[in-house]
Enzyme design. Structure first.
Site, PDB file in Angstrom:
ATOM      1  N   LYS A  13       0.713  -1.280  -0.037  1.00 50.50           N
ATOM      2  CA  LYS A  13      -0.030  -0.017  -0.066  1.00 50.50           C
ATOM      3  C   LYS A  13       0.962   1.274   0.019  1.00 50.50           C
ATOM      4  O   LYS A  13       2.072   1.263   0.342  1.00 50.50           O
ATOM      5  CB  LYS A  13      -0.943  -0.097   1.273  1.00 50.50           C
ATOM      6  CG  LYS A  13      -1.892  -1.221   1.274  1.00 50.50           C
ATOM      7  CD  LYS A  13      -2.906  -1.070   2.490  1.00 50.50           C
ATOM      8  CE  LYS A  13      -3.762  -2.296   2.387  1.00 50.50           C
ATOM      9  NZ  LYS A  13      -4.868  -2.140   3.531  1.00 50.50           N
ATOM     10  N   TYR A  53     -12.334  -2.712  -3.652  1.00 49.91           N
ATOM     11  CA  TYR A  53     -12.998  -2.643  -2.428  1.00 49.91           C
ATOM     12  C   TYR A  53     -14.449  -2.771  -2.176  1.00 49.91           C
ATOM     13  O   TYR A  53     -14.950  -2.236  -1.252  1.00 49.91           O
ATOM     14  CB  TYR A  53     -12.190  -1.658  -1.493  1.00 49.91           C
ATOM     15  CG  TYR A  53     -11.156  -1.706  -1.102  1.00 49.91           C
ATOM     16  CD1 TYR A  53     -10.819  -3.158  -0.113  1.00 49.91           C
ATOM     17  CD2 TYR A  53     -10.040  -0.954  -1.257  1.00 49.91           C
ATOM     18  CE1 TYR A  53      -9.462  -2.956   0.350  1.00 49.91           C
ATOM     19  CE2 TYR A  53      -8.623  -0.991  -1.028  1.00 49.91           C
ATOM     20  CZ  TYR A  53      -8.267  -2.192   0.084  1.00 49.91           C
ATOM     21  OH  TYR A  53      -7.099  -2.400   0.386  1.00 49.91           O
ATOM     22  N   ASN A 120      -2.074  -0.143   7.084  1.00 50.46           N
ATOM     23  CA  ASN A 120      -1.345  -1.482   7.539  1.00 50.46           C
ATOM     24  C   ASN A 120      -0.420  -2.267   6.543  1.00 50.46           C
ATOM     25  O   ASN A 120      -0.293  -3.237   6.344  1.00 50.46           O
ATOM     26  CB  ASN A 120      -2.343  -2.568   8.030  1.00 50.46           C
ATOM     27  CG  ASN A 120      -3.546  -2.560   6.915  1.00 50.46           C
ATOM     28  OD1 ASN A 120      -3.253  -2.319   5.664  1.00 50.46           O
ATOM     29  ND2 ASN A 120      -4.826  -3.229   7.260  1.00 50.46           N
ATOM     30  N   HIS A 123      -1.961  -5.485   1.298  1.00 49.90           N
ATOM     31  CA  HIS A 123      -3.142  -6.254   0.960  1.00 49.90           C
ATOM     32  C   HIS A 123      -2.793  -7.489   0.573  1.00 49.90           C
ATOM     33  O   HIS A 123      -1.987  -7.760  -0.122  1.00 49.90           O
ATOM     34  CB  HIS A 123      -4.081  -5.521   0.093  1.00 49.90           C
ATOM     35  CG  HIS A 123      -5.184  -6.434  -0.654  1.00 49.90           C
ATOM     36  ND1 HIS A 123      -6.289  -6.532   0.196  1.00 49.90           N
ATOM     37  CD2 HIS A 123      -5.129  -7.134  -1.616  1.00 49.90           C
ATOM     38  CE1 HIS A 123      -7.023  -7.188  -0.662  1.00 49.90           C
ATOM     39  NE2 HIS A 123      -6.428  -7.845  -1.620  1.00 49.90           N
ATOM     40  N   GLU A 134      -9.641 -10.093  -7.913  1.00 48.27           N
ATOM     41  CA  GLU A 134      -8.731  -8.986  -7.837  1.00 48.27           C
ATOM     42  C   GLU A 134      -7.437  -8.995  -8.685  1.00 48.27           C
ATOM     43  O   GLU A 134      -6.984  -7.913  -9.113  1.00 48.27           O
ATOM     44  CB  GLU A 134      -8.141  -9.252  -6.251  1.00 48.27           C
ATOM     45  CG  GLU A 134      -9.117  -9.060  -5.236  1.00 48.27           C
ATOM     46  CD  GLU A 134      -8.831  -9.031  -3.728  1.00 48.27           C
ATOM     47  OE1 GLU A 134      -7.660  -9.416  -3.705  1.00 48.27           O
ATOM     48  OE2 GLU A 134      -9.767  -8.857  -2.987  1.00 48.27           O
TER      49      GLU A 134
HETATM   50  P1  IDP Z   1      -7.762  -6.837   5.383  1.00 45.19           P
HETATM   51  O1  IDP Z   1      -6.958  -5.996   4.614  1.00 45.19           O
HETATM   52  O2  IDP Z   1      -6.882  -7.410   6.654  1.00 45.19           O
HETATM   53  O3  IDP Z   1      -8.332  -8.315   4.467  1.00 45.19           O
HETATM   54  P2  IDP Z   1     -10.289  -5.953   5.461  1.00 45.19           P
HETATM   55  O4  IDP Z   1     -11.219  -6.266   6.428  1.00 45.19           O
HETATM   56  O5  IDP Z   1     -10.692  -6.495   4.207  1.00 45.19           O
HETATM   57  O6  IDP Z   1      -9.116  -6.144   6.110  1.00 45.19           O
HETATM   58  O7  IDP Z   1     -10.436  -4.305   5.274  1.00 45.19           O
HETATM   59  C1  IDP Z   1      -9.607  -3.975   4.221  1.00 45.19           C
HETATM   60  C2  IDP Z   1      -8.712  -2.570   4.511  1.00 45.19           C
HETATM   61  O8  IDP Z   1      -9.536  -1.608   5.347  1.00 45.19           O
HETATM   62  C3  IDP Z   1      -7.782  -2.898   5.809  1.00 45.19           C
HETATM   63  O9  IDP Z   1      -6.647  -3.460   5.245  1.00 45.19           O
HETATM   64  C4  IDP Z   1      -7.544  -1.610   6.595  1.00 45.19           C
HETATM   65  O10 IDP Z   1      -6.661  -1.000   5.552  1.00 45.19           O
HETATM   66  C5  IDP Z   1      -9.053  -0.888   6.398  1.00 45.19           C
HETATM   67  N1  IDP Z   1      -9.868  -1.249   7.471  1.00 45.19           N
HETATM   68  C6  IDP Z   1     -10.474  -2.252   7.780  1.00 45.19           C
HETATM   69  N2  IDP Z   1     -11.412  -2.307   8.747  1.00 45.19           N
HETATM   70  C7  IDP Z   1     -10.993  -1.115   9.328  1.00 45.19           C
HETATM   71  C8  IDP Z   1     -11.499  -0.356  10.677  1.00 45.19           C
HETATM   72  O11 IDP Z   1     -12.338  -0.933  11.430  1.00 45.19           O
HETATM   73  N3  IDP Z   1     -10.918   0.927  10.750  1.00 45.19           N
HETATM   74  C9  IDP Z   1     -10.046   1.404   9.855  1.00 45.19           C
HETATM   75  N4  IDP Z   1      -9.713   0.913   8.680  1.00 45.19           N
HETATM   76  C10 IDP Z   1     -10.144  -0.376   8.620  1.00 45.19           C
HETATM   77 MG    MG Z   2      -9.748  -7.964   2.866  1.00 42.70          MG
END
Ligand code: IDP
Ligand code: MG
Length: 140
Positions: A13, A53, A120, A123, A134
């Site tokens: 990212k 997304y 984070n 992805h 994807e």
């Molecule tokens: P993942 O990347 O671990 O699969 P997902 O639930 O698919 O997590 O969420 C996509 C992205 O959205 C996450 O990587 C993170 O950057 C963001 N995200 C997910 N949940 C939250 C939240 O509760 N608060 C803020 N950002 C979130």
């Molecule tokens: Mg995800």
């Protein structure tokens, strides 16, 4: 019969690229034994991110997420290996970097910066269906 290993989409990212962690992340992937089959750097369009997304549309972090993901270059990787989807998710660690286990990419290098979205670093696709969908977006 030819052996067809599983494939997944990984993204470094914008925070990972900006913090010069691309090499470290790819090194961890390669040391684990997965193959980088293809990779590219690009600034994704809003359309690509909305498709990528789509499952998160309407959630409170959706707009901050799309804004963050479009804020700079992203490195997209096509990885191959048996159980690579599960394996990369394990390398990445939990979504929330504050509690992601030390030893994981997110646990070692990411933290909360008080933004509306969790930055984070990476992805990784979460299922074979997501990976196929994807990969078609990022490696059309
Ligand atoms: P993942 O990347 O671990 O699969 P997902 O639930 O698919 O997590 O969420 C996509 C992205 O959205 C996450 O990587 C993170 O950057 C963001 N995200 C997910 N949940 C939250 C939240 O509760 N608060 C803020 N950002 C979130
Ligand atoms: Mg995800």
């Amino acid at each position: 019969m030819t052996h067809h290993p599983e494939e997944t989409l990984v993204l470094v990212k914008p925070d990972g690229v900006e913090r010069r962690l691309t090499g470290e992340i790819i090194a961890r992937i390669e040391r684990k034994g997965y193959e980088v089959v293809d990779l590219k750097m690009l600034v994704p369009t809003r359309e690509m991110l909305a498709a990528h997304y789509e499952e998160h549309e309407g959630k409170p972090f959706y707009e901050p997420l799309l804004e963050f993901m479009g804020s700079g270059p992203v490195v997209a990787l096509r990885l191959a290996g048996d159980r690579v989807i599960e394996g990369f998710r394990s390398l990445a660690g939990a979504t929330d970097p504050t509690v992601a286990a030390p030893g994981t990419i997110r646990g070692d290098y990411a933290r909360d910066w008080g933004a509306g979205v969790q930055k984070n670093l990476v992805h990784g696709s979460d299922s074979t269906l997501s990976a196929e969908r994807e990969l078609a977006i990022w490696f059309a």
